[in-house]
Design a protein around this motif. Structure first.
Motif, PDB file in Angstrom:
ATOM      1  N   LEU A  90       0.819  -1.164   0.156  1.00 51.34           N
ATOM      2  CA  LEU A  90      -0.089   0.295  -0.220  1.00 51.34           C
ATOM      3  C   LEU A  90       1.018   1.341   0.048  1.00 51.34           C
ATOM      4  N   ASP A 105       2.101   5.922  15.684  1.00 51.06           N
ATOM      5  CA  ASP A 105       0.939   5.466  15.400  1.00 51.06           C
ATOM      6  C   ASP A 105      -0.133   6.509  15.178  1.00 51.06           C
ATOM      7  N   ASP A 144      -3.247   8.839  15.139  1.00 55.90           N
ATOM      8  CA  ASP A 144      -4.051   8.986  16.116  1.00 55.90           C
ATOM      9  C   ASP A 144      -5.724   8.861  15.610  1.00 55.90           C
ATOM     10  N   LEU A 145      -6.551   8.178  16.266  1.00 54.99           N
ATOM     11  CA  LEU A 145      -7.926   8.157  15.933  1.00 54.99           C
ATOM     12  C   LEU A 145      -8.251   7.654  14.627  1.00 54.99           C
ATOM     13  N   LYS A 166      -9.298   5.173  13.398  1.00 56.39           N
ATOM     14  CA  LYS A 166     -10.468   4.228  13.001  1.00 56.39           C
ATOM     15  C   LYS A 166     -11.830   5.154  12.773  1.00 56.39           C
ATOM     16  N   ASN A 195     -11.673   6.076   9.079  1.00 54.64           N
ATOM     17  CA  ASN A 195     -12.101   4.991   8.255  1.00 54.64           C
ATOM     18  C   ASN A 195     -13.671   4.903   8.418  1.00 54.64           C
ATOM     19  N   GLY A 229      -9.205   6.043   3.975  1.00 56.70           N
ATOM     20  CA  GLY A 229      -8.329   5.747   4.912  1.00 56.70           C
ATOM     21  C   GLY A 229      -6.882   5.327   4.205  1.00 56.70           C
ATOM     22  N   ASP A 230      -7.146   4.519   3.228  1.00 53.34           N
ATOM     23  CA  ASP A 230      -5.942   3.994   2.523  1.00 53.34           C
ATOM     24  C   ASP A 230      -5.027   5.153   2.032  1.00 53.34           C
ATOM     25  N   LEU A 285      -3.160   7.198   4.453  1.00 53.08           N
ATOM     26  CA  LEU A 285      -2.105   6.198   4.998  1.00 53.08           C
ATOM     27  C   LEU A 285      -0.857   6.472   3.763  1.00 53.08           C
ATOM     28  N   ARG A 297       6.503   0.442   7.106  1.00 54.18           N
ATOM     29  CA  ARG A 297       5.174   0.188   7.793  1.00 54.18           C
ATOM     30  C   ARG A 297       5.166  -0.929   8.722  1.00 54.18           C
ATOM     31  N   GLY A 299      -0.652  -2.312  10.067  1.00 52.47           N
ATOM     32  CA  GLY A 299      -1.869  -1.212  10.133  1.00 52.47           C
ATOM     33  C   GLY A 299      -1.438   0.219  10.036  1.00 52.47           C
ATOM     34  N   GLU A 300      -1.799   0.886  10.890  1.00 46.38           N
ATOM     35  CA  GLU A 300      -1.707   2.460  10.807  1.00 46.38           C
ATOM     36  C   GLU A 300      -0.457   2.563  12.049  1.00 46.38           C
ATOM     37  N   LYS A 325      -0.202   7.708  23.878  1.00 44.11           N
ATOM     38  CA  LYS A 325      -1.634   7.695  23.680  1.00 44.11           C
ATOM     39  C   LYS A 325      -2.252   8.257  25.031  1.00 44.11           C
ATOM     40  N   ARG A 346      -2.480  11.862  23.189  1.00 43.71           N
ATOM     41  CA  ARG A 346      -2.239  11.748  21.715  1.00 43.71           C
ATOM     42  C   ARG A 346      -1.469  12.880  21.162  1.00 43.71           C
TER      43      ARG A 346
HETATM   44  N1  LIG Z   1      -7.875   2.157   5.584  1.00 40.21           N
HETATM   45  C1  LIG Z   1      -6.987   1.463   6.327  1.00 40.21           C
HETATM   46  N2  LIG Z   1      -7.132   1.085   7.574  1.00 40.21           N
HETATM   47  C2  LIG Z   1      -6.569   0.516   8.228  1.00 40.21           C
HETATM   48  C3  LIG Z   1      -5.261  -0.253   7.841  1.00 40.21           C
HETATM   49  N3  LIG Z   1      -4.760  -1.121   8.733  1.00 40.21           N
HETATM   50  C4  LIG Z   1      -5.395  -0.856   9.957  1.00 40.21           C
HETATM   51  N4  LIG Z   1      -6.658   0.009   9.478  1.00 40.21           N
HETATM   52  C5  LIG Z   1      -7.361   0.592  10.430  1.00 40.21           C
HETATM   53  O1  LIG Z   1      -6.858   1.364  11.461  1.00 40.21           O
HETATM   54  C6  LIG Z   1      -7.743   1.344  12.608  1.00 40.21           C
HETATM   55  C7  LIG Z   1      -6.769   1.498  14.101  1.00 40.21           C
HETATM   56  O2  LIG Z   1      -7.819   1.644  14.988  1.00 40.21           O
HETATM   57  P1  LIG Z   1      -7.427   1.445  16.555  1.00 40.21           P
HETATM   58  O3  LIG Z   1      -6.533   0.595  16.779  1.00 40.21           O
HETATM   59  O4  LIG Z   1      -8.760   1.314  17.095  1.00 40.21           O
HETATM   60  O5  LIG Z   1      -6.767   2.972  17.002  1.00 40.21           O
HETATM   61  P2  LIG Z   1      -7.353   4.356  16.274  1.00 40.21           P
HETATM   62  O6  LIG Z   1      -8.669   4.557  15.927  1.00 40.21           O
HETATM   63  O7  LIG Z   1      -6.274   5.017  15.574  1.00 40.21           O
HETATM   64  O8  LIG Z   1      -6.901   5.018  18.070  1.00 40.21           O
HETATM   65  P3  LIG Z   1      -5.793   5.350  18.767  1.00 40.21           P
HETATM   66  O9  LIG Z   1      -4.600   4.579  18.113  1.00 40.21           O
HETATM   67  O10 LIG Z   1      -6.182   4.893  20.257  1.00 40.21           O
HETATM   68  O11 LIG Z   1      -5.457   6.758  18.450  1.00 40.21           O
HETATM   69  C8  LIG Z   1      -8.676   0.028  12.503  1.00 40.21           C
HETATM   70  O12 LIG Z   1      -9.948   0.683  12.001  1.00 40.21           O
HETATM   71  C9  LIG Z   1      -8.229  -0.582  11.291  1.00 40.21           C
HETATM   72  O13 LIG Z   1      -9.364  -1.037  10.409  1.00 40.21           O
HETATM   73  C10 LIG Z   1      -5.249   0.084   6.269  1.00 40.21           C
HETATM   74  O14 LIG Z   1      -4.323  -0.689   5.673  1.00 40.21           O
HETATM   75  N5  LIG Z   1      -5.945   0.579   5.468  1.00 40.21           N
END
Ligand SMILES: Nc1nc2c(ncn2[C@@H]2O[C@H](COP(=O)(O)OP(=O)(O)OP(=O)(O)O)[C@@H](O)[C@H]2O)c(=O)[nH]1
Length: 363
Positions: free
Chosen positions: A199, A230, A232-233, A235, A238, A246-247, A250, A269, A272-273, A338, A342
């Protein structure tokens, strides 16, 4: 000229010089041994001092080429000298043997050496030049010296074989070079794929892991620091705008991140995020400063409603016993960042201090 004198060093079997070097080594070793044996035979058995001297000179030349190849790694120069030596040997032999035997058959050996050692273009020109000389010699043998067993038919047949073998060997050499080139490009592509996150196009976790382990092993007096980052927030982004959006966020963050680090830092990477930056030869204080700069640069206004922010945990090798511990310290620091609200940088050192302060207050 510069290319001729540039040393090239041995690498894997994909290296186009690998087999050239092998062929030259084998031929030169056999050449030295055979010529020395011939020199001894000529001197003691046939009492031919002039031939023995010639053999000894040949053996010394072959030994010098072997030295240039093995010790100086001058494969280009040795390839040229070796090919020219074979050409000279054959022409000398043809002019000595004249038409008394089928000595001109030796000319068949020239193209495989020339094409394999010099490549498809230089090999072509050198072969054309030598075959022209051989043809003139053969013409002289048949029509001027009137060699008893050779006729016009033999002359024409030989020229036809010359032309066909030039074309065939050039074709084989072209095929070989193209196949090598293709393999080389494919191995580079596969190597890149194995290291890259699809990605974001940053390094992937596997590569980060192995790099961290090898850098940790080779570390010297200056520490290695790592920054675990990481979004922040994420999710919420998304959930509100969809996964594809969201992609894109990133990807944007990854681009900005790789623009924000120094050339020798390794960015990838982590999952995730989460992103990881490995900063070699970087003190803990410098790493915290770097993290602060990155944090500010990753505050990106993605649209009217969304501005991204990141939390970063920093740890350094001067306080750990293994790379796993280094990661776990950065992870703890990130967790603190966090918990503290954050959009901030947390050093592992101050994270521990504040944790122990909390424990003391509770006691
Ligand atoms: N679009 C997209 N989302 C991703 C990817 N990998 C992980 N995520 C999303 O990243 C989000 C991470 O959420 P959480 O771990 O709850 O953390 P957060 O919402 O960032 O909150 P904090 O980390 O506490 O600030 C989740 O909704 C995952 O689905 C990706 O490759 N693409």
């Amino acid at each position: 000229m510069k290319k001729l004198l540039r040393p090239t060093y041995i690498s894997g079997k994909l290296d186009p010089n690998y087999r050239r070097r092998q062929l030259l080594e084998v031929c030169l070793v056999i050449g030295v041994i055979a010529l020395l044996l011939l020199a001894i035979l000529n001197l003691f058995l046939f009492d031919a001092l002039d031939l023995a001297t010639l053999d000894a000179v040949g053996a010394s030349i072959a030994a010098s080429l072997w030295y240039l190849l093995k010790k100086r790694h001058l494969i280009e120069l040795v390839s040229w000298l070796f090919t020219l030596m074979i050409g000279l040997l054959i022409t000398t032999f043809l002019s000595l043997a004249a038409g008394n035997n089928n000595g001109y058959l030796w000319t068949a050996l020239f193209p495989p050496f020339a094409f394999f050692l010099l490549g498809k273009n230089k090999g072509l020109w050198v072969t054309v030049v030598f075959f022209s000389i051989f043809t003139l010699q053969l013409y002289d043998t048949i029509f001027v010296q009137q060699a008893p067993h050779l006729t016009l038919g033999a002359f024409l047949n030989t020229i036809e074989v010359f032309v066909i073998s030039i074309l065939l060997y050039r074709f084989y050499e072209k095929t070989r070079t193209e196949a090598n080139q293709l393999l080389h490009e494919q191995s580079i592509r596969l190597d890149k794929m194995a290291k890259t996150d699809k990605l974001t196009q940053l390094f992937n976790r596997q590569y980060l892991d192995s790099t961290l382990f090898s850098l940790y092993k080779e570390r010297r007096s200056l520490p290695i620091s790592i920054l675990l980052l990481d979004v922040d927030l994420f999710k919420r982004i998304n959930d509100e705008y969809g996964h594809l959006f969201g992609d894109e966020v990133l990807i944007k963050l990854a681009q900005r991140l790789s623009e924000s680090v120094r050339g020798y830092d390794v960015v990838g990477r982590w999952g995730g995020e989460e992103f990881l930056i490995i900063a070699p030869n970087t003190s803990h204080l410098d790493a915290v400063e770097l993290a602060e700069r990155i944090r500010k640069r990753l505050n990106i206004k993605v649209n009217d409603a969304v501005t991204t922010s990141v939390s970063i945990g920093v740890s350094s090798t001067d306080r750990v016993k293994s790379p796993e511990e280094l990661i776990s310290q950065a992870d703890r620091a990130l967790y603190q960042a966090k918990s503290n609200g954050r959009n901030r940088v947390q050093s592992f050192v101050s994270a521990v201090e504040s944790e122990s302060r909390k424990v003391n207050n509770t006691v």
